[in-house]
Scaffold this active site. Structure first.
Site, short mmCIF file in Angstrom:
data_model
loop_
_atom_site.label_atom_id
_atom_site.label_comp_id
_atom_site.label_asym_id
_atom_site.label_seq_id
_atom_site.Cartn_x
_atom_site.Cartn_y
_atom_site.Cartn_z
N SER A 6 0.80 -1.22 0.00
CA SER A 6 0.00 0.00 0.00
C SER A 6 0.84 1.27 0.00
O SER A 6 0.39 2.30 -0.52
CB SER A 6 -0.97 0.00 1.19
OG SER A 6 -0.28 -0.17 2.40
N HIS B 110 1.23 4.93 4.23
CA HIS B 110 0.43 5.52 3.16
C HIS B 110 0.85 6.96 2.90
O HIS B 110 1.02 7.37 1.75
CB HIS B 110 -1.06 5.47 3.54
CG HIS B 110 -1.59 4.09 3.69
ND1 HIS B 110 -2.87 3.82 4.13
CD2 HIS B 110 -1.01 2.88 3.48
CE1 HIS B 110 -3.06 2.52 4.17
NE2 HIS B 110 -1.95 1.92 3.78
#
Length: 221
Positions: free
Chosen positions: A137, A192
């Site tokens: 991610s 992230h």
């Protein structure tokens, strides 16, 4: 219908190869979890040696000398299960094609790797968790960061309002907050954010390099 970006055979092979690598690793570990291959110790053993451990940036002893460095990339090829894998690989297929069309295969690889490294770096700098961190991610948020940089740059060139870009960033922030709450704080939002910032900056650097190259080619000789 939404037109899908055209991918040349090498570009398609790049995306599919990256997906196949991630899927292959997780399927082997999943099979080991079920006792179908190897032993059930394979996953913890792989995590011990290839996941991102923030403690290795401080006073933890690594399993091998290069581990505090290699983990900045290797963690992005591991996942926490089939559902985690499927979500990330679907995202990679959907947005990876947009990045590779705009940046080319070399640009895509650069953005992907720098985003993974950036995600790991911010996670290591901010987290207080002793848990391992795995997943693509960070790199995926970097791809999103690159796409939003290009959208921002295109709109700036056309003198358009930047609210659509800002709105997308805000939506991503809210979604991360909600997921973090729903997952009891286990979402690596630091990864992230770090990946997003690294992807944005990598796309900006590639655009700057392209402008300098064009300027050099256009200069009278």
């Amino acid at each position: 219908m939404i037109a899908q970006p055209y991918l040349s055979p090498p570009a398609r092979a790049m995306i599919l190869g990256l997906i196949a690598l991630n899927v292959g690793i997780e399927l082997v570990l999943f099979a080991a979890d079920l006792g179908l291959v190897g032993t059930k110790q394979w996953r913890p053993l792989v995590y011990q040696n290839a996941a991102f451990w923030a403690g290795l940036l401080h006073n933890w002893r690594p399993n091998y000398a290069a581990q505090p460095w290699t983990m900045f990339v290797t963690y992005a090829f591991l996942h926490g299960g089939i559902i985690h894998l499927l979500g990330n690989m679907l995202t990679l297929w959907l947005i990876g094609r947009m990045v590779i069309v705009r940046a080319g295969t070399k640009g895509f690889v650069l953005i992907y790797l720098l985003s993974a490294i950036g995600g790991g770096a911010l996670f290591g700098a901010l987290t207080l968790s002793a848990r391992p961190m795995v997943g693509a991610s960070g790199a995926l948020f970097g791809l999103v960061g690159a796409i939003l940089y290009w959208r921002w740059a295109d709109r700036r060139r056309l003198r358009l309002d930047q609210w659509p870009v800002l709105k997308t960033v805000l939506i991503l922030g809210v979604l991360n907050l909600l997921l973090w709450l729903l997952m009891g704080g286990l979402l690596a939002w630091e990864t992230h954010l770090g990946g997003f910032a690294a992807g944005w900056l990598a796309a900006a650097a590639l655009a700057w390099r392209r402008r300098k190259r064009r300027a050099g080619q256009a200069r009278p000789r």
